[in-house]
Write an enzyme that holds these catalytic residues in place. Structure first.
Site, PDB file in Angstrom:
ATOM      1  N   ASN A  94       0.764  -1.160   0.265  1.00  0.00           N
ATOM      2  CA  ASN A  94      -0.036  -0.120  -0.289  1.00  0.00           C
ATOM      3  C   ASN A  94       0.771   1.359  -0.062  1.00  0.00           C
ATOM      4  OD1 ASN A  94      -2.313  -1.668  -0.192  1.00  0.00           O
ATOM      5  ND2 ASN A  94      -2.691  -1.381   1.870  1.00  0.00           N
TER       6      ASN A  94
ATOM      7  N   CYS B 114     -15.814  -3.164  -4.623  1.00  0.00           N
ATOM      8  CA  CYS B 114     -15.098  -4.658  -4.321  1.00  0.00           C
ATOM      9  C   CYS B 114     -15.851  -5.140  -3.213  1.00  0.00           C
ATOM     10  CB  CYS B 114     -13.703  -4.274  -4.263  1.00  0.00           C
ATOM     11  SG  CYS B 114     -13.393  -3.760  -2.433  1.00  0.00           S
TER      12      CYS B 114
ATOM     13  N   ARG C 260     -16.214   1.520  -1.981  1.00  0.00           N
ATOM     14  CA  ARG C 260     -14.804   2.135  -2.405  1.00  0.00           C
ATOM     15  C   ARG C 260     -15.128   3.536  -3.206  1.00  0.00           C
ATOM     16  NH1 ARG C 260     -11.268  -1.792  -1.292  1.00  0.00           N
ATOM     17  NH2 ARG C 260      -9.404  -0.085  -1.224  1.00  0.00           N
TER      18      ARG C 260
ATOM     19  N   ASP D 190      -7.156  -3.735   7.855  1.00  0.00           N
ATOM     20  CA  ASP D 190      -6.577  -4.744   7.119  1.00  0.00           C
ATOM     21  C   ASP D 190      -6.027  -6.036   8.173  1.00  0.00           C
ATOM     22  OD1 ASP D 190      -4.900  -2.388   4.876  1.00  0.00           O
ATOM     23  OD2 ASP D 190      -6.875  -3.396   5.127  1.00  0.00           O
TER      24      ASP D 190
ATOM     25  N   ARG E 231      -2.368 -11.008  -4.714  1.00  0.00           N
ATOM     26  CA  ARG E 231      -2.375  -9.616  -4.884  1.00  0.00           C
ATOM     27  C   ARG E 231      -1.544  -8.749  -3.879  1.00  0.00           C
ATOM     28  NH1 ARG E 231      -7.624  -6.686  -3.851  1.00  0.00           N
ATOM     29  NH2 ARG E 231      -6.031  -5.180  -4.389  1.00  0.00           N
TER      30      ARG E 231
HETATM   31  C1  EPZ Z   1      -6.221   2.179   1.386  1.00  0.00           C
HETATM   32  O1  EPZ Z   1      -7.525   2.103   0.552  1.00  0.00           O
HETATM   33  C2  EPZ Z   1      -5.833   0.563   1.574  1.00  0.00           C
HETATM   34  N1  EPZ Z   1      -5.593   0.190   0.108  1.00  0.00           N
HETATM   35  C3  EPZ Z   1      -6.411  -0.535   2.067  1.00  0.00           C
HETATM   36  O2  EPZ Z   1      -5.921  -1.752   1.917  1.00  0.00           O
HETATM   37  C4  EPZ Z   1      -6.896  -0.051   3.688  1.00  0.00           C
HETATM   38  O3  EPZ Z   1      -7.699  -0.929   3.795  1.00  0.00           O
HETATM   39  C5  EPZ Z   1      -7.406   1.413   3.501  1.00  0.00           C
HETATM   40  O4  EPZ Z   1      -6.316   2.367   2.872  1.00  0.00           O
HETATM   41  C6  EPZ Z   1      -7.706   1.961   4.868  1.00  0.00           C
HETATM   42  O5  EPZ Z   1      -6.311   1.936   5.572  1.00  0.00           O
HETATM   43  C7  EPZ Z   1      -4.452   0.791  -0.564  1.00  0.00           C
HETATM   44  O6  EPZ Z   1      -3.576   1.646  -0.223  1.00  0.00           O
HETATM   45  C8  EPZ Z   1      -4.314   0.250  -2.287  1.00  0.00           C
HETATM   46  P1  EPZ Z   1      -9.605   5.075   2.264  1.00  0.00           P
HETATM   47  P2  EPZ Z   1      -8.356   3.201   0.300  1.00  0.00           P
HETATM   48  O7  EPZ Z   1      -9.728   5.989   1.290  1.00  0.00           O
HETATM   49  O8  EPZ Z   1      -7.338   4.367  -0.087  1.00  0.00           O
HETATM   50  C9  EPZ Z   1     -14.249   5.554   2.169  1.00  0.00           C
HETATM   51  C10 EPZ Z   1      -5.761  -3.989   1.623  1.00  0.00           C
HETATM   52  O9  EPZ Z   1      -6.046  -5.075   2.198  1.00  0.00           O
HETATM   53  N2  EPZ Z   1     -13.970   6.475   1.330  1.00  0.00           N
HETATM   54  O10 EPZ Z   1      -8.908   5.483   3.481  1.00  0.00           O
HETATM   55  O11 EPZ Z   1      -9.285   2.949  -0.653  1.00  0.00           O
HETATM   56  C11 EPZ Z   1     -14.115   4.178   1.817  1.00  0.00           C
HETATM   57  O12 EPZ Z   1     -15.012   3.409   0.881  1.00  0.00           O
HETATM   58  C12 EPZ Z   1      -6.361  -2.771   1.318  1.00  0.00           C
HETATM   59  O13 EPZ Z   1      -4.325  -3.800   1.568  1.00  0.00           O
HETATM   60  C13 EPZ Z   1     -15.254   7.191   0.739  1.00  0.00           C
HETATM   61  O14 EPZ Z   1     -16.401   7.285   1.113  1.00  0.00           O
HETATM   62  O15 EPZ Z   1      -8.867   3.606   1.723  1.00  0.00           O
HETATM   63  C14 EPZ Z   1     -13.880   3.123   2.932  1.00  0.00           C
HETATM   64  O16 EPZ Z   1     -14.899   2.719   3.425  1.00  0.00           O
HETATM   65  C15 EPZ Z   1      -8.022  -3.069   1.428  1.00  0.00           C
HETATM   66  N3  EPZ Z   1     -14.839   8.361  -0.236  1.00  0.00           N
HETATM   67  C16 EPZ Z   1     -12.959   4.402   4.005  1.00  0.00           C
HETATM   68  O17 EPZ Z   1     -13.624   5.577   3.296  1.00  0.00           O
HETATM   69  C17 EPZ Z   1     -13.674   8.612  -0.609  1.00  0.00           C
HETATM   70  O18 EPZ Z   1     -13.340   9.324  -1.426  1.00  0.00           O
HETATM   71  C18 EPZ Z   1     -11.532   4.316   3.919  1.00  0.00           C
HETATM   72  O19 EPZ Z   1     -11.140   4.451   2.504  1.00  0.00           O
HETATM   73  C19 EPZ Z   1     -12.707   7.744  -0.228  1.00  0.00           C
HETATM   74  C20 EPZ Z   1     -12.929   6.511   0.838  1.00  0.00           C
END
Ligand code: EPZ
Length: 433
Positions: A34, A127, A132, A320, A412
């Site tokens: 990540n 997903c 997301r 995670d 992945r």
């Molecule tokens: C990153 O995802 C990681 N992925 C995720 O890891 C990790 O679980 C997550 O951060 C939280 O730590 C990568 O870095 C590739 P967020 P990300 O934006 O950036 C909502 C793994 O298993 N949200 O902090 O997508 C979103 O739907 C993966 O390695 C909105 O609603 O996480 C989620 O419910 C899984 N609107 C929450 O916020 C937005 O514009 C956290 O999302 C953005 C996010």
């Protein structure tokens, strides 16, 4: 891309675990998935050949490599090093078939806007673990002067008046939104302040690489990140080493806690895992740490103690590691309540674990986990990356054989997962299904 082979159909293989089996010994974690994915995207701003070290051999990296190649970059893997030359990049378009393969492709949005002042990136879908959404990415980038429209599923970004520094408060400390804003703000005119920014260690890693390229980012790792914009021409390629993967480390530490250990994970900054370490200690484990390692052990004759877990943005408990700790809780004495606050659908692992004998009641974003005496091996299916890894760990403590299917999820984000577990003494093999 040379040196990559993500097309290999991994779903035709299974991991077979014979339990119960103990894990003992040391394992070195790979670079953080990540972080590495975003470091690759950031290389677009360097407009030349950057070297990214300690990059894990996993399929998500292969896909990000293909995303960059599609933009015109050259990406060559040399072991755990990546040479990413973005000088030849002449497109700002990322197609649907790559974004659907990996949501994290959206991480090229910010740097493409920074480099070209425009971008066309297919809207990512949801997903297994949730919708997301990217609304916070868009709000943050719009505050910097980006105009968005959607053209048949493609997000079209333009900057009619250029990128201008701004102050933005994120509604939620979104990792992806913070990263995309950062990679555009570094070349915006003037200062940007991102409030309620994500504080994950991977954000610090990205900021460190951006600063090595000539950017001026301060406060990464805190909720308030300051950026002094510089001209794009000031940014240059660099060499950067990816931080260790705290989630991979936490996964192996869970395995040590399950089976007694001692298990030592190396190549990780213990400060990345404070909350997970605290929870392991609350559940009865002894944890010791050094500069770049963490070790866990427990008297297997003494049952694990139950504990409650709330997943939260860093430094809160990492979502995670939720599945891995649900497994621990399912074998602990008493009842643990696990609350998933980050994603709306991240309890699918529970249904597979219940097929092995766990006793879990789900209620919206709470899971009530009653400890049981033991688990039984069974054929199970990975539903997502971390659930798959946790199912293999479940096989370590279950009586009999566990066959884990759909290894494409595990591949992945975990480099040679079966091999690393086997190096710790697990009776684990990966074979054609
Ligand atoms: C990153 O995802 C990681 N992925 C995720 O890891 C990790 O679980 C997550 O951060 C939280 O730590 C990568 O870095 C590739 P967020 P990300 O934006 O950036 C909502 C793994 O298993 N949200 O902090 O997508 C979103 O739907 C993966 O390695 C909105 O609603 O996480 C989620 O419910 C899984 N609107 C929450 O916020 C937005 O514009 C956290 O999302 C953005 C996010």
């Amino acid at each position: 891309m040379r040196g990559f082979s993500y097309n290999r159909d991994m779903s035709e293989e299974v991991i077979i675990v014979k339990g119960p089996t103990a894990l003992q010994g040391s394992v070195r974690v790979s670079g953080a998935k990540n972080s590495a994915l975003k470091l690759m995207a950031a290389a677009l701003l360097g407009q030349g050949a950057s070297t990214i070290r300690n990059v894990p051999l996993i399929s998500d990296i292969d896909i990000m490599g293909e995303v960059l190649q599609r933009l015109g970059a050259s990406v060559v893997r040399d072991g755990h090093d990546l040479l990413v030359d973005t000088a030849p990049v002449d497109s700002c378009e990322t197609p649907y078939e790559l974004v659907t393969k990996m949501r994290a492709s959206i991480s090229v949005l910010g740097p493409l806007i920074g480099r070209f002042g425009e971008a066309r990136v297919a809207m990512p879908g949801g997903c297994q673990i949730g919708a997301r959404k990217i609304d916070m990415h868009l709000v943050g980038l719009e505050a910097l002067g980006v105009k968005f429209s959607v053209d048949h599923g493609v997000l079209v970004a333009t900057t009619p008046e250029g990128l201008r520094g701004t102050q933005v408060t994120l509604e939620f400390p979104s990792v992806g939104a913070t990263e995309n804003m950062l990679m555009a703000a570094v070349v915006a005119e003037g200062e940007t302040l991102i409030e309620n920014a994500a504080c994950e260690p991977e954000i610090i890693d990205l900021a460190n690489m951006l600063n090595a390229m000539g950017a001026q980012v301060s406060g990464a790792g805190t909720p308030n990140i300051g950026v002094q914009g510089v001209p794009l021409s000031d940014l240059h390629p660099c060499a950067h080493t990816t931080v260790g993967d705290r989630i991979e480390a936490g996964t192996f530490l869970t395995g040590g806690a399950l089976t007694g250990g001692p298990v030592r994970v190396e190549g990780i900054d213990p400060s990345f895992l404070r909350m997970a370490i605290m929870k392991l200690q609350q559940m009865g484990c002894t944890v010791s740490t050094g500069e770049d390692w963490v070790s866990v052990e427990r008297d297997p004759e003494v049952p694990l103690s139950c504990t409650d877990i709330q997943t939260l943005p860093h430094p809160g408990f990492p979502t995670d590691l939720q599945a891995q700790f649900m497994l621990l809780a399912s074998l602990a004495e008493g009842i643990s309540v696990i609350t998933e606050n980050v994603f709306e659908n991240r309890f699918m692992f529970a249904s597979e674990l219940m097929r092995m004998g766990a006793d879990i009641t789900l209620d919206d974003h709470h899971a009530l986990v009653r400890g049981v005496e033991g688990l039984q091996g069974a054929p199970v299916s990975s539903t997502d990356l971390r659930a798959g890894a946790a199912l293999v760990l479940a096989g370590l403590v279950a009586e009999g054989e566990t066959r884990v299917h759909h290894l494409e999820h595990i591949d992945r984000g975990y480099e040679d997962y079966a091999g690393k577990l086997a190096s710790l003494g697990a009776a684990v093999v990966r074979v054609p299904a």
